[in-house]
Write a protein that holds these residues in place. Sequence first.
Motif, PDB file in Angstrom:
ATOM      1  N   ALA A 155      -0.802   1.490   6.918  1.00 25.51           N
ATOM      2  CA  ALA A 155      -0.323   2.398   5.870  1.00 25.51           C
ATOM      3  C   ALA A 155      -0.896   3.799   6.003  1.00 25.51           C
ATOM      4  CB  ALA A 155      -0.670   1.827   4.494  1.00 25.51           C
ATOM      5  N   GLY A 156      -1.873   3.979   6.900  1.00 26.73           N
ATOM      6  CA  GLY A 156      -2.500   5.286   7.065  1.00 26.73           C
ATOM      7  C   GLY A 156      -3.647   5.527   6.104  1.00 26.73           C
ATOM      8  N   PHE A 157      -4.145   4.455   5.455  1.00 28.48           N
ATOM      9  CA  PHE A 157      -5.275   4.560   4.531  1.00 28.48           C
ATOM     10  C   PHE A 157      -6.590   4.520   5.308  1.00 28.48           C
ATOM     11  CE2 PHE A 157      -3.595   2.716   0.250  1.00 28.48           C
ATOM     12  CZ  PHE A 157      -2.373   3.360   0.416  1.00 28.48           C
ATOM     13  N   ALA A 158      -7.636   5.103   4.749  1.00 29.46           N
ATOM     14  CA  ALA A 158      -8.984   4.825   5.234  1.00 29.46           C
ATOM     15  C   ALA A 158      -9.308   3.390   4.823  1.00 29.46           C
ATOM     16  CB  ALA A 158      -9.979   5.796   4.617  1.00 29.46           C
ATOM     17  N   THR A 159     -10.147   2.710   5.580  1.00 27.71           N
ATOM     18  CA  THR A 159     -10.415   1.299   5.301  1.00 27.71           C
ATOM     19  C   THR A 159     -11.904   1.027   5.111  1.00 27.71           C
ATOM     20  OG1 THR A 159     -10.451   0.845   7.684  1.00 27.71           O
ATOM     21  CG2 THR A 159      -8.369   0.475   6.523  1.00 27.71           C
ATOM     22  N   VAL A 160     -12.195   0.222   4.091  1.00 27.45           N
ATOM     23  CA  VAL A 160     -13.558  -0.215   3.798  1.00 27.45           C
ATOM     24  C   VAL A 160     -13.570  -1.736   3.808  1.00 27.45           C
ATOM     25  CG1 VAL A 160     -15.392  -0.294   2.082  1.00 27.45           C
ATOM     26  CG2 VAL A 160     -14.076   1.813   2.393  1.00 27.45           C
ATOM     27  N   ALA A 161     -14.460  -2.327   4.611  1.00 31.75           N
ATOM     28  CA  ALA A 161     -14.561  -3.776   4.701  1.00 31.75           C
ATOM     29  C   ALA A 161     -15.885  -4.247   4.113  1.00 31.75           C
ATOM     30  CB  ALA A 161     -14.450  -4.229   6.151  1.00 31.75           C
ATOM     31  N   LEU A 212       0.828  -1.202   0.000  1.00 31.27           N
ATOM     32  CA  LEU A 212       0.000   0.000   0.000  1.00 31.27           C
ATOM     33  C   LEU A 212       0.867   1.258   0.000  1.00 31.27           C
ATOM     34  CD1 LEU A 212      -1.716  -2.383   1.279  1.00 31.27           C
ATOM     35  CD2 LEU A 212      -3.110  -0.590   2.284  1.00 31.27           C
ATOM     36  N   VAL A 213       1.901   1.256   0.821  1.00 29.89           N
ATOM     37  CA  VAL A 213       2.821   2.398   0.873  1.00 29.89           C
ATOM     38  C   VAL A 213       3.507   2.578  -0.478  1.00 29.89           C
ATOM     39  CG1 VAL A 213       4.933   3.256   1.942  1.00 29.89           C
ATOM     40  CG2 VAL A 213       3.178   2.178   3.365  1.00 29.89           C
ATOM     41  N   HIS A 214       3.901   1.457  -1.077  1.00 24.06           N
ATOM     42  CA  HIS A 214       4.543   1.493  -2.393  1.00 24.06           C
ATOM     43  C   HIS A 214       3.609   2.096  -3.450  1.00 24.06           C
ATOM     44  CE1 HIS A 214       6.895   0.007  -5.876  1.00 24.06           C
ATOM     45  NE2 HIS A 214       5.708  -0.300  -6.385  1.00 24.06           N
ATOM     46  N   ALA A 215       2.361   1.668  -3.434  1.00 21.60           N
ATOM     47  CA  ALA A 215       1.402   2.153  -4.426  1.00 21.60           C
ATOM     48  C   ALA A 215       1.147   3.653  -4.269  1.00 21.60           C
ATOM     49  CB  ALA A 215       0.096   1.378  -4.296  1.00 21.60           C
ATOM     50  N   ALA A 216       0.956   4.095  -3.038  1.00 21.83           N
ATOM     51  CA  ALA A 216       0.714   5.522  -2.802  1.00 21.83           C
ATOM     52  C   ALA A 216       1.909   6.353  -3.252  1.00 21.83           C
ATOM     53  CB  ALA A 216       0.415   5.754  -1.322  1.00 21.83           C
ATOM     54  N   ALA A 217       3.119   5.889  -2.926  1.00 21.95           N
ATOM     55  CA  ALA A 217       4.325   6.620  -3.327  1.00 21.95           C
ATOM     56  C   ALA A 217       4.488   6.624  -4.847  1.00 21.95           C
ATOM     57  CB  ALA A 217       5.552   5.987  -2.664  1.00 21.95           C
ATOM     58  N   HIS A 218       4.130   5.518  -5.475  1.00 20.62           N
ATOM     59  CA  HIS A 218       4.244   5.405  -6.933  1.00 20.62           C
ATOM     60  C   HIS A 218       3.439   6.484  -7.646  1.00 20.62           C
ATOM     61  CE1 HIS A 218       4.711   3.322 -10.817  1.00 20.62           C
ATOM     62  NE2 HIS A 218       3.421   3.549 -11.013  1.00 20.62           N
ATOM     63  N   ASP A 265     -11.951  -7.659   2.099  1.00 18.21           N
ATOM     64  CA  ASP A 265     -12.907  -8.513   2.811  1.00 18.21           C
ATOM     65  C   ASP A 265     -12.311  -9.192   4.028  1.00 18.21           C
ATOM     66  OD1 ASP A 265     -11.344 -10.133   0.830  1.00 18.21           O
ATOM     67  OD2 ASP A 265     -12.437 -11.758   1.795  1.00 18.21           O
ATOM     68  N   SER A 266     -11.003  -9.007   4.273  1.00 18.41           N
ATOM     69  CA  SER A 266     -10.368  -9.747   5.367  1.00 18.41           C
ATOM     70  C   SER A 266      -9.629  -8.834   6.330  1.00 18.41           C
ATOM     71  CB  SER A 266      -9.391 -10.799   4.815  1.00 18.41           C
ATOM     72  OG  SER A 266      -8.144 -10.207   4.524  1.00 18.41           O
ATOM     73  N   ARG A 267      -9.325  -9.403   7.469  1.00 19.49           N
ATOM     74  CA  ARG A 267      -8.588  -8.652   8.495  1.00 19.49           C
ATOM     75  C   ARG A 267      -7.211  -8.225   7.998  1.00 19.49           C
ATOM     76  NH1 ARG A 267      -8.322 -14.282  11.494  1.00 19.49           N
ATOM     77  NH2 ARG A 267      -6.200 -14.957  11.012  1.00 19.49           N
ATOM     78  N   HIS A 268      -6.646  -8.975   7.050  1.00 24.99           N
ATOM     79  CA  HIS A 268      -5.332  -8.628   6.514  1.00 24.99           C
ATOM     80  C   HIS A 268      -5.400  -7.337   5.702  1.00 24.99           C
ATOM     81  CE1 HIS A 268      -4.471 -12.637   7.828  1.00 24.99           C
ATOM     82  NE2 HIS A 268      -5.322 -13.147   6.966  1.00 24.99           N
ATOM     83  N   ASP A 269      -6.487  -7.147   4.970  1.00 22.70           N
ATOM     84  CA  ASP A 269      -6.681  -5.916   4.206  1.00 22.70           C
ATOM     85  C   ASP A 269      -6.816  -4.718   5.137  1.00 22.70           C
ATOM     86  OD1 ASP A 269      -6.851  -7.345   1.707  1.00 22.70           O
ATOM     87  OD2 ASP A 269      -8.883  -7.919   2.271  1.00 22.70           O
ATOM     88  N   ILE A 270      -7.620  -4.890   6.175  1.00 26.00           N
ATOM     89  CA  ILE A 270      -7.869  -3.782   7.102  1.00 26.00           C
ATOM     90  C   ILE A 270      -6.618  -3.456   7.905  1.00 26.00           C
ATOM     91  CG2 ILE A 270      -9.343  -2.929   8.949  1.00 26.00           C
ATOM     92  CD1 ILE A 270     -10.682  -3.496   6.152  1.00 26.00           C
ATOM     93  N   ALA A 271      -5.893  -4.479   8.342  1.00 30.04           N
ATOM     94  CA  ALA A 271      -4.654  -4.257   9.101  1.00 30.04           C
ATOM     95  C   ALA A 271      -3.623  -3.528   8.243  1.00 30.04           C
ATOM     96  CB  ALA A 271      -4.095  -5.583   9.593  1.00 30.04           C
ATOM     97  N   ALA A 272      -3.494  -3.951   6.987  1.00 31.54           N
ATOM     98  CA  ALA A 272      -2.543  -3.293   6.089  1.00 31.54           C
ATOM     99  C   ALA A 272      -2.943  -1.848   5.832  1.00 31.54           C
ATOM    100  CB  ALA A 272      -2.462  -4.058   4.768  1.00 31.54           C
ATOM    101  N   GLY A 273      -4.246  -1.634   5.632  1.00 34.00           N
ATOM    102  CA  GLY A 273      -4.726  -0.284   5.391  1.00 34.00           C
ATOM    103  C   GLY A 273      -4.461   0.642   6.561  1.00 34.00           C
ATOM    104  N   LYS A 274      -4.765   0.171   7.757  1.00 31.03           N
ATOM    105  CA  LYS A 274      -4.543   1.000   8.941  1.00 31.03           C
ATOM    106  C   LYS A 274      -3.061   1.304   9.130  1.00 31.03           C
ATOM    107  CE  LYS A 274      -8.623  -0.391  11.597  1.00 31.03           C
ATOM    108  NZ  LYS A 274      -9.107  -1.015  12.850  1.00 31.03           N
TER     109      LYS A 274
END
Length: 239
Positions: free
Chosen positions: A191-197, A161-167, A180-189
């Motif tokens: 990285a400082g992204f807002a999260t949608v589940a 996520l950090v890589h994509a934002a910097a790109h 749809d998973s806890r891994h998505d939400i954990a990564a988003g948080k």
Amino acid sequence: MHSLLDKKRLVAFDLDGTLIDSVPDLAAALARAFNEEGLTPPSVEAVSGWVGNGAQVLVERALGWAFDVPEATLDEALSTRVYAAFLRHYGDAPHRLTQLYPGVADTLKALDQAGFVLILITNKPERFIAPLLSHFAIDACFSLRLGGDSLARKKPDPLPLVHAAAHFGVPANACVMVGDSRHDIAAGKAAGFATVALTYGYNHGEPISQSAPDALLDSLTELLSTSATPTVSSTRTAR
């Protein structure tokens, strides 16, 4: 657009369990790999609980189930053989049974046309991404696609996520992670992204609400459900 998209410029999407229901094909590939070893294949329902951490972990979880042993104690040679067979069988038919979730294509195209940078961040091996997106005619929506083996680390690590934002030169507070998973939400948080589940999909049998996302949706189409107007910019680059 959904109010959470207000002033956002980049939206990252997970793939399996978010955009596509891929478990039937994953289970079929596992079954073929297991049959080569004379093992009883797991059920589709069981496989749905093991998806989310990449193909190798999926195979290890299935083998741990088959032998009723901790995954760390599995025979390395067996794991390597079954993993290679799984990749071969899945590559032969990655979308024979897989389906796009309702409203996904229309939602992606609407967001794309609205000017958002759309990226795909999945833990699935990168080699399978293009065939799937092309089959469902949604490949043109994404400006960047990252698989579980594209970078040194994958979700729940925030690196992709950090890589994509910097790109794209987009600050984290202007980015959203949808999954749809806890891994998505954990990564988003992280990285400082807002999260949608999303309440459907695969989350190891746990309610995704336990991950405390910023928004909880029953359908991807709800991203288009309110009259809030997002602020987007010309950050997108040629695909």
